[in-house]
Design a protein around this motif. Structure first.
Motif, PDB file in Angstrom:
ATOM      1  N   LYS A 159       3.959   5.753  -5.418  1.00  0.00           N
ATOM      2  CA  LYS A 159       3.908   5.808  -6.877  1.00  0.00           C
ATOM      3  C   LYS A 159       2.821   6.773  -7.333  1.00  0.00           C
ATOM      4  CE  LYS A 159       3.570   2.824 -10.914  1.00  0.00           C
ATOM      5  NZ  LYS A 159       3.352   1.448 -11.398  1.00  0.00           N
ATOM      6  N   GLN A 160       1.657   6.708  -6.693  1.00  0.00           N
ATOM      7  CA  GLN A 160       0.546   7.607  -7.029  1.00  0.00           C
ATOM      8  C   GLN A 160       0.939   9.061  -6.746  1.00  0.00           C
ATOM      9  OE1 GLN A 160      -2.990   6.868  -4.745  1.00  0.00           O
ATOM     10  NE2 GLN A 160      -4.221   8.331  -5.901  1.00  0.00           N
ATOM     11  N   ALA A 161       1.593   9.305  -5.613  1.00  0.00           N
ATOM     12  CA  ALA A 161       2.007  10.665  -5.267  1.00  0.00           C
ATOM     13  C   ALA A 161       3.036  11.177  -6.267  1.00  0.00           C
ATOM     14  CB  ALA A 161       2.581  10.694  -3.852  1.00  0.00           C
ATOM     15  N   LYS A 162       3.940  10.308  -6.681  1.00  0.00           N
ATOM     16  CA  LYS A 162       4.945  10.697  -7.676  1.00  0.00           C
ATOM     17  C   LYS A 162       4.279  11.063  -8.995  1.00  0.00           C
ATOM     18  CE  LYS A 162       9.139   9.064  -9.915  1.00  0.00           C
ATOM     19  NZ  LYS A 162      10.087   7.953 -10.075  1.00  0.00           N
ATOM     20  N   GLU A 163       3.313  10.271  -9.430  1.00  0.00           N
ATOM     21  CA  GLU A 163       2.594  10.565 -10.676  1.00  0.00           C
ATOM     22  C   GLU A 163       1.829  11.884 -10.572  1.00  0.00           C
ATOM     23  OE1 GLU A 163       0.209   7.088 -11.257  1.00  0.00           O
ATOM     24  OE2 GLU A 163       1.880   5.905 -12.035  1.00  0.00           O
ATOM     25  N   GLU A 164       1.190  12.114  -9.432  1.00  0.00           N
ATOM     26  CA  GLU A 164       0.467  13.367  -9.227  1.00  0.00           C
ATOM     27  C   GLU A 164       1.427  14.562  -9.267  1.00  0.00           C
ATOM     28  OE1 GLU A 164      -1.594  12.891  -5.534  1.00  0.00           O
ATOM     29  OE2 GLU A 164      -3.091  11.525  -6.377  1.00  0.00           O
TER      30      GLU A 164
ATOM     31  N   ARG B 180       0.839  -1.209   0.000  1.00  0.00           N
ATOM     32  CA  ARG B 180       0.000   0.000   0.000  1.00  0.00           C
ATOM     33  C   ARG B 180       0.866   1.248   0.000  1.00  0.00           C
ATOM     34  NH1 ARG B 180      -3.383  -2.644   4.077  1.00  0.00           N
ATOM     35  NH2 ARG B 180      -2.198  -1.428   5.572  1.00  0.00           N
ATOM     36  N   LYS B 181       1.923   1.209   0.821  1.00  0.00           N
ATOM     37  CA  LYS B 181       2.830   2.365   0.889  1.00  0.00           C
ATOM     38  C   LYS B 181       3.487   2.614  -0.469  1.00  0.00           C
ATOM     39  CE  LYS B 181       7.160   3.819   2.973  1.00  0.00           C
ATOM     40  NZ  LYS B 181       8.298   3.412   3.769  1.00  0.00           N
ATOM     41  N   ASN B 182       3.974   1.572  -1.122  1.00  0.00           N
ATOM     42  CA  ASN B 182       4.600   1.720  -2.437  1.00  0.00           C
ATOM     43  C   ASN B 182       3.611   2.235  -3.487  1.00  0.00           C
ATOM     44  OD1 ASN B 182       7.120   0.950  -1.573  1.00  0.00           O
ATOM     45  ND2 ASN B 182       6.827  -1.214  -2.072  1.00  0.00           N
ATOM     46  N   ARG B 183       2.375   1.709  -3.430  1.00  0.00           N
ATOM     47  CA  ARG B 183       1.346   2.197  -4.361  1.00  0.00           C
ATOM     48  C   ARG B 183       1.069   3.673  -4.128  1.00  0.00           C
ATOM     49  NH1 ARG B 183      -2.838  -2.634  -3.854  1.00  0.00           N
ATOM     50  NH2 ARG B 183      -2.229  -2.151  -1.771  1.00  0.00           N
ATOM     51  N   ARG B 184       0.975   4.063  -2.862  1.00  0.00           N
ATOM     52  CA  ARG B 184       0.699   5.470  -2.534  1.00  0.00           C
ATOM     53  C   ARG B 184       1.869   6.360  -2.968  1.00  0.00           C
ATOM     54  NH1 ARG B 184      -1.487   9.614  -3.140  1.00  0.00           N
ATOM     55  NH2 ARG B 184      -1.391  11.210  -1.548  1.00  0.00           N
TER      56      ARG B 184
ATOM     57  N   GLN C 171       4.337  14.694 -10.786  1.00  0.00           N
ATOM     58  CA  GLN C 171       4.804  14.860 -12.165  1.00  0.00           C
ATOM     59  C   GLN C 171       3.763  15.588 -13.004  1.00  0.00           C
ATOM     60  OE1 GLN C 171       7.621  14.437 -13.607  1.00  0.00           O
ATOM     61  NE2 GLN C 171       8.727  13.372 -12.004  1.00  0.00           N
TER      62      GLN C 171
END
Length: 118
Positions: A34-39, A28-32, A41
């Motif tokens: 990754k999502q934060a990084k995409e946001e 979950r932490k890794n997914r979050r 970017q």
């Protein structure tokens, strides 16, 4: 001993469940992340596009005024050239005839500073 073995089994099962929960939390932490990084970017790209658009607008405004000066100077130059061409056509014959008359009609005269020794 059986109860001890059963307790160990429970501990192993609890440890296994805890490891599964920790693994799921990491996922979950890794997914979050990754999502934060995409946001981030996407936000950076949007900001970059906005700043680039503002820069292009300012550049166009600055160069637009420069371009209008250039066209204005070009029009003024063309106007002056047309006036010069008209004057040339109008005065051409008169100047040529005057020049030819000065060259062809020779009037021999003694220069005023010439002294005759006598």
């Amino acid at each position: 001993m059986a109860s001890q073995s059963q307790g160990i089994q429970q501990l192993l099962q609890a440890e296994k469940r805890a490891a599964e929960k920790v693994a799921e939390a990491r996922k979950r932490k890794n997914r979050r992340l990754k999502q934060a990084k995409e946001e981030a970017q996407a936000e950076i790209e949007q900001y970059r596009l906005q700043r680039e658009k503002e820069f292009k607008a300012k550049e166009a405004a600055a160069l637009g005024s420069h371009g209008s000066c250039t066209t204005e100077v070009e029009k003024e130059t063309q106007g002056k050239m047309s006036v010069i061409q008209q004057n040339f056509q109008k005065n051409r014959e008169a100047v040529l005839s005057q020049l030819l008359s000065l060259v062809c009609e020779i009037k021999p005269e003694i220069h005023v500073n010439y002294r005759i020794n006598g």
